[in-house]
Motif scaffolding. Structure first.
Motif, PDB file in Angstrom:
ATOM      1  N   ILE A 202       0.831  -1.202   0.000  1.00 36.61           N
ATOM      2  CA  ILE A 202       0.000   0.000   0.000  1.00 36.61           C
ATOM      3  C   ILE A 202       0.869   1.256   0.000  1.00 36.61           C
ATOM      4  CG2 ILE A 202      -1.631   1.360   1.378  1.00 36.61           C
ATOM      5  CD1 ILE A 202      -2.822  -1.294   2.351  1.00 36.61           C
ATOM      6  N   GLY A 203       0.573   2.157  -0.957  1.00 33.26           N
ATOM      7  CA  GLY A 203       1.316   3.409  -1.072  1.00 33.26           C
ATOM      8  C   GLY A 203       2.551   3.322  -1.940  1.00 33.26           C
ATOM      9  N   ARG A 204       2.913   2.139  -2.401  1.00 32.90           N
ATOM     10  CA  ARG A 204       4.126   1.956  -3.184  1.00 32.90           C
ATOM     11  C   ARG A 204       3.866   2.244  -4.669  1.00 32.90           C
ATOM     12  NH1 ARG A 204       8.873   1.237  -0.675  1.00 32.90           N
ATOM     13  NH2 ARG A 204       8.249  -0.671   0.396  1.00 32.90           N
ATOM     14  N   VAL A 205       4.813   2.933  -5.325  1.00 32.05           N
ATOM     15  CA  VAL A 205       4.754   3.167  -6.769  1.00 32.05           C
ATOM     16  C   VAL A 205       5.209   1.898  -7.468  1.00 32.05           C
ATOM     17  CG1 VAL A 205       5.606   4.544  -8.698  1.00 32.05           C
ATOM     18  CG2 VAL A 205       5.196   5.632  -6.477  1.00 32.05           C
ATOM     19  N   LEU A 206       4.349   1.291  -8.280  1.00 29.51           N
ATOM     20  CA  LEU A 206       4.627  -0.005  -8.901  1.00 29.51           C
ATOM     21  C   LEU A 206       5.146   0.113 -10.326  1.00 29.51           C
ATOM     22  CD1 LEU A 206       1.417  -1.890  -7.699  1.00 29.51           C
ATOM     23  CD2 LEU A 206       3.652  -1.774  -6.593  1.00 29.51           C
ATOM     24  N   GLU A 207       4.772   1.207 -10.992  1.00 28.64           N
ATOM     25  CA  GLU A 207       5.170   1.368 -12.385  1.00 28.64           C
ATOM     26  C   GLU A 207       5.101   2.851 -12.743  1.00 28.64           C
ATOM     27  OE1 GLU A 207       4.073  -0.893 -16.547  1.00 28.64           O
ATOM     28  OE2 GLU A 207       2.398  -0.030 -15.398  1.00 28.64           O
TER      29      GLU A 207
ATOM     30  N   VAL B  97       3.442   8.990 -15.679  1.00 31.17           N
ATOM     31  CA  VAL B  97       2.224   8.481 -15.035  1.00 31.17           C
ATOM     32  C   VAL B  97       2.613   7.335 -14.107  1.00 31.17           C
ATOM     33  CG1 VAL B  97      -0.014   7.380 -15.396  1.00 31.17           C
ATOM     34  CG2 VAL B  97       0.764   9.176 -16.959  1.00 31.17           C
ATOM     35  N   ALA B  98       2.217   7.478 -12.824  1.00 38.21           N
ATOM     36  CA  ALA B  98       2.674   6.535 -11.801  1.00 38.21           C
ATOM     37  C   ALA B  98       1.526   5.661 -11.310  1.00 38.21           C
ATOM     38  CB  ALA B  98       3.301   7.286 -10.634  1.00 38.21           C
ATOM     39  N   LEU B  99       1.738   4.351 -11.326  1.00 40.40           N
ATOM     40  CA  LEU B  99       0.759   3.387 -10.833  1.00 40.40           C
ATOM     41  C   LEU B  99       1.031   3.110  -9.354  1.00 40.40           C
ATOM     42  CD1 LEU B  99      -1.561   1.402 -11.660  1.00 40.40           C
ATOM     43  CD2 LEU B  99       0.237  -0.321 -11.972  1.00 40.40           C
ATOM     44  N   VAL B 100       0.013   3.321  -8.509  1.00 43.41           N
ATOM     45  CA  VAL B 100       0.194   3.201  -7.063  1.00 43.41           C
ATOM     46  C   VAL B 100      -0.811   2.202  -6.496  1.00 43.41           C
ATOM     47  CG1 VAL B 100       0.222   4.450  -4.862  1.00 43.41           C
ATOM     48  CG2 VAL B 100       0.969   5.602  -6.954  1.00 43.41           C
ATOM     49  N   GLN B 101      -0.337   1.384  -5.551  1.00 42.55           N
ATOM     50  CA  GLN B 101      -1.212   0.452  -4.839  1.00 42.55           C
ATOM     51  C   GLN B 101      -1.949   1.196  -3.721  1.00 42.55           C
ATOM     52  OE1 GLN B 101      -1.597  -3.170  -5.258  1.00 42.55           O
ATOM     53  NE2 GLN B 101      -3.370  -2.587  -4.019  1.00 42.55           N
ATOM     54  N   THR B 102      -3.254   1.009  -3.656  1.00 45.30           N
ATOM     55  CA  THR B 102      -4.048   1.576  -2.569  1.00 45.30           C
ATOM     56  C   THR B 102      -4.493   0.441  -1.642  1.00 45.30           C
ATOM     57  OG1 THR B 102      -6.251   1.346  -3.567  1.00 45.30           O
ATOM     58  CG2 THR B 102      -4.918   3.256  -4.240  1.00 45.30           C
TER      59      THR B 102
END
Length: 324
Positions: free
Chosen positions: A257-262, A268-273
């Motif tokens: 959670i909160g980590r930038v994955l891509e 454009v940043a993909l983030v886990q919620t």
């Protein structure tokens, strides 16, 4: 009908434009002139328009100041329009217009009375509106003089809401002003039993909790976006304001959670919620001195502050200081 208009945001300007278009007897304009624009969303200076149309104008900081009260008395209005002004108009001014004081509110009244209507509407409502009503002793509770509603779509941002609101203002006044020009003041009482109320929101209420669902965070971003101060998060010593985002339903990524994955080539940043993924499309990064940095997020960065980690870091810093 002698009319005076007071305010200083886009909704005020839209009302002013309609007053001019319908050749209403506009005898004065009061323009709010703040010392700072920092906390005034969608500010518009009305003075140039008033001067171009040869309408008497007076700037003010507090509408209840004695010189403003005296000016309103001198203009002798039948109706005073107070549109887009958060200041409470006191009884001394309320008693000046012979026909009353007209307020404005952009929700589906009687739902959504109170503060921060645009943000709260995006967070919780399905409809917005342009409502002109006679101000009474309650909160946005007076009888409706003119109303036009519109739908809030699931991808609408604050600026989309505002554009729909401005169109609704024009439509509501197109219907109401011809009647008013003929001296008719007709109104409909609100259904007070159906009223709901919202409280004040502050800029810090845009702080993102990444443990929430992607849907809830997306709503917060849309509600806090321009012309509002923006939803935001942190990464160590920088602040990140997020203006636009997108829920990702078809990604095969998963992470902390909160980590930038891509991060793609456009940043454009993909983030886990806490539940689901969110792409951050438009964002700005600022340092501790509020200087904008020409940087993009990177894969692996973790967004937000986490109390246990931060407390431990503070203890480490404190231990270092004790040694000096």
């Amino acid at each position: 009908m002698r009319i005076v208009l007071a305010g200083a945001v886009t909704s005020t300007q839209a009302t002013l434009n309609q007053l001019i278009k319908h050749k209403m007897d506009l005898v004065g304009v009061l323009g709010y002139e703040p010392k700072s624009l920092k906390n005034v969303s969608a500010y518009t200076l009305l003075k140039p328009i008033a001067e171009e149309e040869s309408i008497p104008y007076k700037g003010f900081f507090n509408i209840n100041d004695p010189d403003v009260v005296d000016q309103i008395k001198e203009w002798k209005p039948d109706l005073l329009f107070v549109v887009g002004l958060s200041q409470l108009v006191k009884d001394e001014i309320m008693n000046i217009p012979t026909k009353g004081v007209v307020g404005f509110h952009p929700t589906n009244l009687p739902r959504g009375r109170g503060r921060a209507p645009i943000a709260w509407s995006i967070l919780n409502e399905k409809k917005g509106g342009a409502n002109f009503f006679l101000i009474d002793s309650g909160v946005d509770s007076g009888p409706i003089l003119g109303q036009k509603l519109f739908d809030i779509e699931e991808d609408d941002y604050a600026e989309d809401f505002e554009l729909k609101m401005l169109d609704a203002i024009s439509e509501a006044l197109e219907e109401w002003f011809p009647k008013l020009k003929n001296g008719k003041i007709e109104y409909i009482e609100q259904e007070h039993s159906k009223a709901t109320y919202y409280g004040r929101r502050a800029p810090n209420d845009g702080c993102i909790n990444w443990s929430q669902t992607s849907k809830d965070i997306y709503k917060l971003i849309r509600a806090s976006s321009r012309p509002h101060p923006g939803a935001f998060t942190f990464k160590e010593d920088v602040k990140i304001i997020i203006w636009k985002a997108r829920i990702e339903n078809n990604s095969n990524f998963a992470g902390v959670i909160g980590r930038v994955l891509e991060v793609d080539e456009d940043g454009v940043a993909l983030v886990q919620t806490g539940e689901g993924l969110l792409s951050l499309i438009d964002y700005e990064i600022f340092d501790l001195s509020n200087n904008r940095l020409n940087k993009k997020l990177k894969v692996g960065q973790k967004l937000g502050y986490y109390s246990d980690i931060e407390i431990f870091k503070m203890k480490q810093e404190l231990e270092k200081l004790k040694k000096y």
